[in-house]
Design a protein around this motif. Structure first.
Motif, PDB file in Angstrom:
ATOM      1  N   GLN A 171      22.450  57.324  17.390  1.00  0.00           N
ATOM      2  CA  GLN A 171      22.301  56.000  16.798  1.00  0.00           C
ATOM      3  C   GLN A 171      20.865  55.537  16.643  1.00  0.00           C
ATOM      4  O   GLN A 171      20.637  54.449  16.119  1.00  0.00           O
ATOM      5  N   SER A 172      19.906  56.350  17.065  1.00  0.00           N
ATOM      6  CA  SER A 172      18.532  55.855  17.128  1.00  0.00           C
ATOM      7  C   SER A 172      17.512  56.918  16.757  1.00  0.00           C
ATOM      8  O   SER A 172      17.771  58.120  16.853  1.00  0.00           O
ATOM      9  N   THR A 174      13.581  57.619  18.078  1.00  0.00           N
ATOM     10  CA  THR A 174      12.781  57.211  19.224  1.00  0.00           C
ATOM     11  C   THR A 174      11.478  57.994  19.258  1.00  0.00           C
ATOM     12  O   THR A 174      11.462  59.194  18.976  1.00  0.00           O
ATOM     13  N   PHE A 191      17.237  51.457   8.765  1.00  0.00           N
ATOM     14  CA  PHE A 191      17.335  50.999  10.144  1.00  0.00           C
ATOM     15  C   PHE A 191      18.074  49.675  10.231  1.00  0.00           C
ATOM     16  O   PHE A 191      17.921  48.810   9.375  1.00  0.00           O
ATOM     17  N   ASN A 194      18.232  46.329  15.562  1.00  0.00           N
ATOM     18  CA  ASN A 194      17.902  46.417  16.985  1.00  0.00           C
ATOM     19  C   ASN A 194      16.775  47.413  17.274  1.00  0.00           C
ATOM     20  O   ASN A 194      16.771  48.535  16.761  1.00  0.00           O
ATOM     21  N   THR A 228      14.534  44.973  25.318  1.00  0.00           N
ATOM     22  CA  THR A 228      15.596  45.755  24.696  1.00  0.00           C
ATOM     23  C   THR A 228      16.429  44.820  23.820  1.00  0.00           C
ATOM     24  O   THR A 228      16.443  43.608  24.018  1.00  0.00           O
ATOM     25  N   SER A 229      17.106  45.378  22.835  1.00  0.00           N
ATOM     26  CA  SER A 229      17.947  44.604  21.908  1.00  0.00           C
ATOM     27  C   SER A 229      17.174  43.478  21.250  1.00  0.00           C
ATOM     28  O   SER A 229      17.715  42.406  20.975  1.00  0.00           O
ATOM     29  N   HIS A 231      15.130  42.163  17.799  1.00  0.00           N
ATOM     30  CA  HIS A 231      15.579  42.265  16.411  1.00  0.00           C
ATOM     31  C   HIS A 231      14.409  42.285  15.439  1.00  0.00           C
ATOM     32  O   HIS A 231      13.460  41.505  15.576  1.00  0.00           O
ATOM     33  N   THR A 249      12.089  52.518  20.203  1.00  0.00           N
ATOM     34  CA  THR A 249      13.331  53.038  19.641  1.00  0.00           C
ATOM     35  C   THR A 249      13.885  52.112  18.584  1.00  0.00           C
ATOM     36  O   THR A 249      13.879  50.886  18.740  1.00  0.00           O
ATOM     37  N   GLU A 251      17.188  51.401  15.929  1.00  0.00           N
ATOM     38  CA  GLU A 251      18.596  51.673  15.640  1.00  0.00           C
ATOM     39  C   GLU A 251      18.749  52.113  14.184  1.00  0.00           C
ATOM     40  O   GLU A 251      18.220  51.472  13.270  1.00  0.00           O
ATOM     41  N   THR A 257      24.675  56.913  11.242  1.00  0.00           N
ATOM     42  CA  THR A 257      25.034  57.035  12.642  1.00  0.00           C
ATOM     43  C   THR A 257      26.271  57.873  12.920  1.00  0.00           C
ATOM     44  O   THR A 257      26.598  58.108  14.077  1.00  0.00           O
TER      45      THR A 257
END
Length: 261
Positions: A171-172, A174, A191, A194, A228-229, A231, A249, A251, A257
């Motif tokens: 899903q990412s 990095t 992308f 997140n 983290t998380s 936007h 990282t 998303e 994905t």
């Protein structure tokens, strides 16, 4: 300090940027393959290499005769099936057995890619080769940490890597941020919103622009605060920091994905 510029969409099929995008290799580990993202990234790759049983993953992904074959299978070859070795050897793929037990198949493959690129581009004015590693962080925890470890390890060993290295997972996407200011170009369609900035090596202080929750000289470490998380809220993200280099990282969009084998 020099600003490190990132254009990660160039690794996912968007090779029509304002400047020439660096060449890159794709390295397939023995991990589940994100098929949609793999299809996007392998098209522009200068090299495709499998680390040991990554060759089984690739072979199981697609069986038609037009699918791209790896340039090499590298490792101690204790995991890849004999059938896969026979299959790819018959296709003219280079098989490199490295029995050294003091290095992993990951590092063996990175070293082979680096040396092969140097040979191919000798006497040519061509930039270093980047590497996109197909791995995953959703399975065994120790394997996930090992992959992150190898991102940092490659940056500290020029025999393994002279360009940049990315981990493309389920899903990412990095990568380890560069020293000093970092500018990350976010082009639409590749992308989701997140992102995370992870202080893997220890406490650092972040300053960001272009995120929903931007910070200024903000301390972050494990057991303390962590971004983290967050936007994406701009077409360009700017990140600077003091202290050890953090991990960044992104998303992937939903179109990239879906996972394969």
């Amino acid at each position: 300090m020099t600003n490190t510029y990132w254009r990660p969409s160039s690794l996912l099929g968007n090779r029509n940027g304002p400047a020439a995008d660096p060449a890159y290799a794709v390295l397939v580990l023995n991990q589940p393959i994100n098929e949609n993202a793999f299809k996007s990234t392998v098209e522009g790759a200068s090299m495709l290499v499998c680390a040991d049983a990554g060759a089984d993953r690739l072979r199981n992904l697609r069986t038609d005769q037009n699918w791209r074959r790896p340039d090499a299978i590298v490792g101690d070859l204790d995991s890849v099936t004999p059938e896969t070795i026979t299959y790819y050897r018959g296709k003219g793929v280079t098989i490199v057995k490295e029995p050294d037990q003091y290095s992993t198949d990951f590092t063996k493959a990175l070293r082979w890619i680096e040396q092969e690129w140097i040979q191919r581009t000798e006497h040519l004015d061509i930039p270093p080769l980047d590497v996109v590693v197909l791995g995953g962080l959703g399975g065994r925890v120790d394997q996930g940490f090992s992959q992150i470890h190898h991102l940092y390890l490659a940056h500290n060993d020029t025999s393994l890597l002279s360009g940049r290295i990315y981990l493309l997972s389920e899903q990412s996407l990095t990568f380890v941020l560069g020293e000093g200011p970092n500018t990350i170009d976010i082009e639409p369609g590749y992308f989701a919103e997140n992102v995370g900035i992870i202080p893997i090596l220890g406490r650092c202080h972040l300053t960001t622009r272009g995120l929903e929750w931007d910070v200024e000289n903000w301390p972050t470490d494990f057991g303390g605060q962590m971004s983290t998380s967050n936007h994406i809220r701009a077409s360009t993200i700017e990140i600077s920091f003091t202290g050890p280099r953090p991990l960044f990282t992104l998303e992937l969009t939903a179109l990239l994905t879906a996972t394969g084998s």
